[in-house]
Write a protein that holds these residues in place. Sequence first.
Motif, PDB file in Angstrom:
ATOM      1  N   MET A   3       0.871 -77.481 -10.171  1.00 58.34           N
ATOM      2  CA  MET A   3       1.945 -76.848  -9.456  1.00 58.34           C
ATOM      3  C   MET A   3       1.470 -75.590  -8.760  1.00 58.34           C
ATOM      4  N   ILE A   4       0.674 -74.777  -9.456  1.00 56.38           N
ATOM      5  CA  ILE A   4       0.203 -73.528  -8.862  1.00 56.38           C
ATOM      6  C   ILE A   4      -0.721 -73.810  -7.683  1.00 56.38           C
ATOM      7  N   LYS A   5      -1.452 -74.908  -7.764  1.00 59.51           N
ATOM      8  CA  LYS A   5      -2.347 -75.260  -6.658  1.00 59.51           C
ATOM      9  C   LYS A   5      -1.537 -75.569  -5.400  1.00 59.51           C
ATOM     10  N   ARG A   6      -0.394 -76.196  -5.567  1.00 61.46           N
ATOM     11  CA  ARG A   6       0.459 -76.513  -4.418  1.00 61.46           C
ATOM     12  C   ARG A   6       1.020 -75.250  -3.798  1.00 61.46           C
ATOM     13  N   VAL A   7       1.430 -74.315  -4.645  1.00 58.94           N
ATOM     14  CA  VAL A   7       1.977 -73.054  -4.140  1.00 58.94           C
ATOM     15  C   VAL A   7       0.904 -72.299  -3.361  1.00 58.94           C
ATOM     16  N   VAL A   8      -0.297 -72.235  -3.903  1.00 56.78           N
ATOM     17  CA  VAL A   8      -1.391 -71.556  -3.218  1.00 56.78           C
ATOM     18  C   VAL A   8      -1.719 -72.267  -1.905  1.00 56.78           C
ATOM     19  N   PHE A   9      -1.708 -73.584  -1.914  1.00 58.70           N
ATOM     20  CA  PHE A   9      -1.985 -74.339  -0.696  1.00 58.70           C
ATOM     21  C   PHE A   9      -0.937 -74.059   0.375  1.00 58.70           C
ATOM     22  N   VAL A  10       0.337 -74.089  -0.010  1.00 62.05           N
ATOM     23  CA  VAL A  10       1.415 -73.834   0.949  1.00 62.05           C
ATOM     24  C   VAL A  10       1.325 -72.402   1.475  1.00 62.05           C
ATOM     25  N   ALA A  11       1.005 -71.449   0.612  1.00 61.78           N
ATOM     26  CA  ALA A  11       0.854 -70.062   1.052  1.00 61.78           C
ATOM     27  C   ALA A  11      -0.308 -69.939   2.033  1.00 61.78           C
TER      28      ALA A  11
END
Length: 105
Positions: free
Chosen positions: A1-9
Amino acid sequence: MIKRVVFVAGVSAGYLFGTPAGRRQLDKIKVWAADVWRDPRVQEYVQEYESQAAAFAKKQGAAVWEKAVDTAKGAMSSSTTKYPDTSPTVVEPLVDADDANPGQR
């Protein structure tokens, strides 16, 4: 989940800083943020929390100072017991001036 947030950011930052349309959006965001900051309702909250922070700092400042002094005194007293003072050792230079310039006397 955190990887997705970092990717979107990262994608969002790349869009905002890397494309002309993104820079226009960034300028709109800056104007909006400045308008929000200048809003009197926001400034009321800012002043309220600034006064609370100042009061807290005044209240806790003395306690923090006393704790820091006690900690420093404790560190100084314990350092002398851990590392007893020995007589100073004289360190002789490896090369003196005569050795550095052998042809000149």
